[in-house]
Write an enzyme that holds these catalytic residues in place. Structure first.
Site, PDB file in Angstrom:
ATOM      1  N   CYS A  27       0.847  -1.190   0.000  1.00  0.00           N
ATOM      2  CA  CYS A  27       0.000   0.000   0.000  1.00  0.00           C
ATOM      3  C   CYS A  27       0.885   1.243   0.000  1.00  0.00           C
ATOM      4  O   CYS A  27       1.855   1.324   0.742  1.00  0.00           O
ATOM      5  CB  CYS A  27      -0.950   0.091   1.183  1.00  0.00           C
TER       6      CYS A  27
ATOM      7  N   ARG B  88       4.193  -0.346  -4.651  1.00  0.00           N
ATOM      8  CA  ARG B  88       3.847  -0.890  -3.330  1.00  0.00           C
ATOM      9  C   ARG B  88       2.510  -1.634  -3.330  1.00  0.00           C
ATOM     10  O   ARG B  88       2.189  -2.337  -2.375  1.00  0.00           O
ATOM     11  CB  ARG B  88       3.779   0.243  -2.306  1.00  0.00           C
TER      12      ARG B  88
ATOM     13  N   TRP C 162      -2.754  -2.687  -1.805  1.00  0.00           N
ATOM     14  CA  TRP C 162      -2.429  -4.110  -1.994  1.00  0.00           C
ATOM     15  C   TRP C 162      -3.299  -4.827  -0.986  1.00  0.00           C
ATOM     16  O   TRP C 162      -3.082  -4.720   0.222  1.00  0.00           O
ATOM     17  CB  TRP C 162      -0.944  -4.333  -1.724  1.00  0.00           C
TER      18      TRP C 162
ATOM     19  N   ASN D 286      -1.993   1.865   5.724  1.00  0.00           N
ATOM     20  CA  ASN D 286      -1.108   0.805   5.253  1.00  0.00           C
ATOM     21  C   ASN D 286      -0.768  -0.039   6.478  1.00  0.00           C
ATOM     22  O   ASN D 286      -0.321   0.499   7.481  1.00  0.00           O
ATOM     23  CB  ASN D 286       0.150   1.449   4.646  1.00  0.00           C
ATOM     24  N   GLY D 287      -1.017  -1.340   6.404  1.00  0.00           N
ATOM     25  CA  GLY D 287      -0.732  -2.203   7.554  1.00  0.00           C
ATOM     26  C   GLY D 287      -1.926  -3.102   7.823  1.00  0.00           C
ATOM     27  O   GLY D 287      -2.802  -3.245   6.968  1.00  0.00           O
TER      28      GLY D 287
ATOM     29  N   GLU E  13      17.220 -18.051  -7.530  1.00  0.00           N
ATOM     30  CA  GLU E  13      16.889 -16.657  -7.834  1.00  0.00           C
ATOM     31  C   GLU E  13      16.409 -16.523  -9.285  1.00  0.00           C
ATOM     32  O   GLU E  13      15.453 -15.792  -9.564  1.00  0.00           O
ATOM     33  CB  GLU E  13      18.124 -15.777  -7.543  1.00  0.00           C
TER      34      GLU E  13
ATOM     35  N   LYS F 227      12.747 -15.118 -10.335  1.00  0.00           N
ATOM     36  CA  LYS F 227      12.545 -13.979 -11.251  1.00  0.00           C
ATOM     37  C   LYS F 227      11.530 -14.338 -12.318  1.00  0.00           C
ATOM     38  O   LYS F 227      10.652 -13.548 -12.648  1.00  0.00           O
ATOM     39  CB  LYS F 227      13.857 -13.571 -11.942  1.00  0.00           C
TER      40      LYS F 227
ATOM     41  N   GLU G 166       7.940 -14.680 -10.856  1.00  0.00           N
ATOM     42  CA  GLU G 166       7.386 -13.401 -10.406  1.00  0.00           C
ATOM     43  C   GLU G 166       6.810 -12.583 -11.558  1.00  0.00           C
ATOM     44  O   GLU G 166       5.754 -12.001 -11.424  1.00  0.00           O
ATOM     45  CB  GLU G 166       8.505 -12.545  -9.780  1.00  0.00           C
TER      46      GLU G 166
ATOM     47  N   HIS H 175      16.668 -36.775  -7.793  1.00  0.00           N
ATOM     48  CA  HIS H 175      15.778 -37.205  -6.706  1.00  0.00           C
ATOM     49  C   HIS H 175      14.359 -36.658  -6.888  1.00  0.00           C
ATOM     50  O   HIS H 175      13.639 -36.478  -5.921  1.00  0.00           O
ATOM     51  CB  HIS H 175      16.344 -36.756  -5.360  1.00  0.00           C
TER      52      HIS H 175
ATOM     53  N   LYS I  87       6.259  -4.603  -3.697  1.00  0.00           N
ATOM     54  CA  LYS I  87       7.691  -4.429  -3.503  1.00  0.00           C
ATOM     55  C   LYS I  87       8.089  -4.556  -2.036  1.00  0.00           C
ATOM     56  O   LYS I  87       9.120  -5.117  -1.700  1.00  0.00           O
ATOM     57  CB  LYS I  87       8.084  -3.050  -4.036  1.00  0.00           C
TER      58      LYS I  87
HETATM   59  C1  G6P Z   1       8.821  -8.896  -1.785  1.00  0.00           C
HETATM   60  C2  G6P Z   1       9.488  -8.373  -3.035  1.00  0.00           C
HETATM   61  C3  G6P Z   1      10.776  -9.144  -3.302  1.00  0.00           C
HETATM   62  C4  G6P Z   1      11.684  -9.090  -2.081  1.00  0.00           C
HETATM   63  C5  G6P Z   1      10.969  -9.558  -0.824  1.00  0.00           C
HETATM   64  C6  G6P Z   1      11.784  -9.232   0.414  1.00  0.00           C
HETATM   65  O1  G6P Z   1       8.362 -10.184  -2.009  1.00  0.00           O
HETATM   66  O2  G6P Z   1       8.614  -8.472  -4.143  1.00  0.00           O
HETATM   67  O3  G6P Z   1      11.444  -8.584  -4.411  1.00  0.00           O
HETATM   68  O4  G6P Z   1      12.805  -9.895  -2.308  1.00  0.00           O
HETATM   69  O5  G6P Z   1       9.723  -8.876  -0.675  1.00  0.00           O
HETATM   70  O6  G6P Z   1      11.857  -7.844   0.529  1.00  0.00           O
HETATM   71  P1  G6P Z   1      13.016  -7.054   1.244  1.00  0.00           P
HETATM   72  O7  G6P Z   1      12.661  -5.616   1.014  1.00  0.00           O
HETATM   73  O8  G6P Z   1      12.959  -7.432   2.681  1.00  0.00           O
HETATM   74  O9  G6P Z   1      14.294  -7.424   0.604  1.00  0.00           O
END
Ligand code: G6P
Length: 612
Positions: free
Chosen positions: A2, A27, A73, A99-100, A485, A489, A492, A508, A607
């Protein structure tokens, strides 16, 4: 999670708010809303993105010099117009954005329903605005005091802004657990979830602390008090961010810009920290805690998402260079499983945003058990940066694309510097080895640049596989976290199912998935377990899987086996993650663009995840 923006001053508020919402849209982006105070509270909100809100208000009166806006969000209640913020009190005189999560919203809600309040939305937020109205009317208190009393009844996290029809020259702001920044201009105030919407107007900011309430009034000084009624003096800080850092600068997407920024962001992360002439690392932020690290019996790294992957690389680095045992924990698991923690444990919390709720809770837990907690954060002044005993900033610059790219490489560089320094001080690596790695680290920005030149080739590969349903990513040793990772990516931003695996574990389970439809991305760089990975490639080929291999420049062996090869420069084994991750970022980027996905704002993600 948010985005919040508010304004009071001489300007028209609407353009400031809309521009701010666009900057904060990373956000959350499932619905948006705005409130301007004129004779009444003019509230417009709708499902969808900020651009949908703009269309929705195109024919409305948006005049006014005080207002607030929100991009959501969803947590409680599906994303629709009714659940979008702002929410309004029963007497229509108060509006709130939030937000929260208000954790005790259900009990508060039923109490308020018993007292005759009618709820329009399914949100936890609406409870708060009715509660404030209730306190105001029942106890005949002024608005500030009613907000303060209400917040004392709330369990959970909040960053809130409140506007009142009866006080058209006043904004009330409060926070606990969710970030809030106040920008101080000439006769004007800006409020936002982070500094990005503020930077173009002023670089004087106050970061609100937990349980603080700020009152922003036209032509008056900023007032802050705690919810326990203690007056605080605002601490004004200078922002060091530049406007260009938060704009796309000619790139189609923030993600692509941020991928291409990596030669610079990796350099910035090392800047001033490596003295090549003297051959030493200097990490000012944790200098006083070096001894703690040297004496640590164990290091526990806690993080979420991409930062957790950086933590896994950190495990390999610390164990190799310092011989200190390392555990890497998902913050969300760590915080709830009553972990064994000792006073001589050092916990390293990694977070790009510095706001991730689970990581913050993990830090609190570790501190309560007496452990030393160090932070690795990108956002300066963020909650995690402040909650930890000390820390190191990654200095990657603002990362706007939801999928983390340059923050990840900067985290890995930071972990490399930390482990190198501790290994050096501890004597677990020789001086010549220490120098050798430092010298190689210095070449990484240029090697990333060379890797970025593979972009066209990567785009071609993306075109071939953009329509597949599954992807497998394999790597071993330092490249195993990179396989995870790479898969993350792709998931996501392109919504293709992808799994990362240690290459040898493939037999396995995942090997059962392999057929001629399955592309397998293998990180097959030289050194380490190179030969073993070649055997894993053979196993995939024997089952007709397609191999996309990340190889070192000039490697002919893998070239003969793989269907496609992406060549990257050779480096120290422990530094390969910094380079090998780049083609995987580009591969997922191009696939997502070709699938017409919203790369910077993937569905359902945000984010910074300030809810647990
Ligand atoms: C969200 C974001 C990711 C990030 C994760 C942890 O899921 O979309 O890109 O890696 O949070 O966030 P941080 O700000 O703690 O690295």
């Amino acid at each position: 999670m948010c985005g919040i923006i508010a304004y009071i001053g001489p300007r028209q508020a609407y353009p400031v708010l809309i521009k701010g919402l666009h900057r904060l849209e990373y956000r959350g982006y499932d619905s948006a809303g705005i409130c301007l105070v004129n004779q009444h509270l003019d509230i417009y909100k709708c499902k969808g993105k900020v651009s949908d809100l703009e269309k929705f208000v195109a024919d409305k009166d948006t005049s006014g010099t005080i207002g607030m806006a929100h991009t959501r969000w969803a947590t409680h209640g599906e994303p629709n117009q009714i659940n979008a913020h702002p929410h309004i009190s029963q007497n229509q005189k108060l509006a709130i954005i939030h937000n929260g999560i208000i954790e005790n919203y259900a009990s508060l809600r039923s109490e308020l329903i018993n007292r005759g309040y009618k709820f329009k939305s399914d949100t936890d937020t609406e409870v708060l605005v009715h509660l404030i109205e209730d306190i105001q009317t029942q106890e005949k208190l002024d608005l500030e005091e009613s907000v303060r009393i209400a917040l004392n009844q709330v369990i959970g996290a909040y960053a809130i802004v409140i506007l009142s029809e009866d006080h058209p020259d006043k904004i009330i702001v409060a926070r606990k657990g969710s970030p809030m920044v106040i920008g101080i201009g000439k006769d004007e105030f800006f409020v936002a979830s982070d500094a990005t919407p503020i930077i173009e107007y002023t670089n004087n900011v106050v970061y609100l602390n937990d349980e603080e309430i700020a009152v922003l009034e036209r032509n008056k000084e900023l007032k802050i008090k705690t919810i326990k009624n203690k007056i605080e003096t605002p601490y004004i800080q200078k922002l060091e961010m530049s406007l260009s850092a938060i704009e796309k600068g000619g790139f189609d997407h923030f993600m692509l810009k941020e991928i291409y920024e990596q030669p610079r962001s990796v350099r910035d992360c090392m800047r001033g920290r490596i003295n090549m002439e003297k051959g030493i690392v200097h990490l000012g932020g944790i200098r006083e805690y070096e001894q703690k690290l040297l004496n640590a019996k164990r290091i526990i790294i806690t993080a979420c998402g991409t930062s957790w992957h950086a933590g896994l690389v950190g495990e390999y680095l610390f164990e190799e260079l310092t011989r200190i045992p390392v555990e890497v924990e998902y913050s969300s698991e760590f915080r709830y499983r009553n972990p064994v923690l000792y006073e001589d444990d050092v916990v390293i919390a990694i977070s790009q945003s510095g706001e991730t709720a689970d990581t913050l809770a993990a830090i609190d837990l570790a501190k309560s058990k007496g452990a030393t907690v160090l932070g690795i954060c990108n956002v300066v002044g963020s909650s995690i940066a402040r909650a930890t005993h000390a820390g190191v900033y990654t200095h990657a610059g603002p990362e706007i694309g939801v999928a983390s790219t340059k923050a990840f490489t900067a985290q890995v560089v930071t972990l490399t510097l930390m482990s190198l320094q501790i290994g050096h001080l501890k004597g677990t690596i020789t001086r010549s080895r220490y120098h050798q790695i430092l010298t190689e680290l210095d070449t990484i920005p240029e090697k990333i640049e060379r890797t970025l030149r593979m972009n066209e080739k990567i785009k071609e590969i993306a075109g071939i596989y953009k329509d597949v349903k599954n992807f497998l990513y394999l790597g071993r040793g330092y490249n195993f976290p990179i396989a995870l990772e790479g898969a993350l990516k792709l998931k996501e931003i392109s919504y293709i199912h992808a799994e990362g695996y240690p290459a040898a574990e493939m037999k396995h389970g995942p090997i059962a998935l392999i057929d001629e439809q399955m592309p397998v991305v293998v990180i097959a760089t030289k050194k380490g377990t190179y030969e073993k990975v070649i055997s894993n490639i053979q196993e995939v080929k024997a089952r007709k899987g397609k191999i996309i291999a990340i190889i070192n420049e000039g490697d002919v062996t893998v070239k003969q086996l793989a269907d496609h090869c992406i060549e990257i420069p050779e480096t120290e084994e422990m530094l390969v993650p910094l380079i090998a991750t780049i083609p995987l970022q580009l591969l997922s980027y191009h696939i997502a663009v070709m699938r017409h996905c919203n790369v910077d704002q993937p569905r359902n993600l945000a984010k910074s995840v300030t809810v647990e």
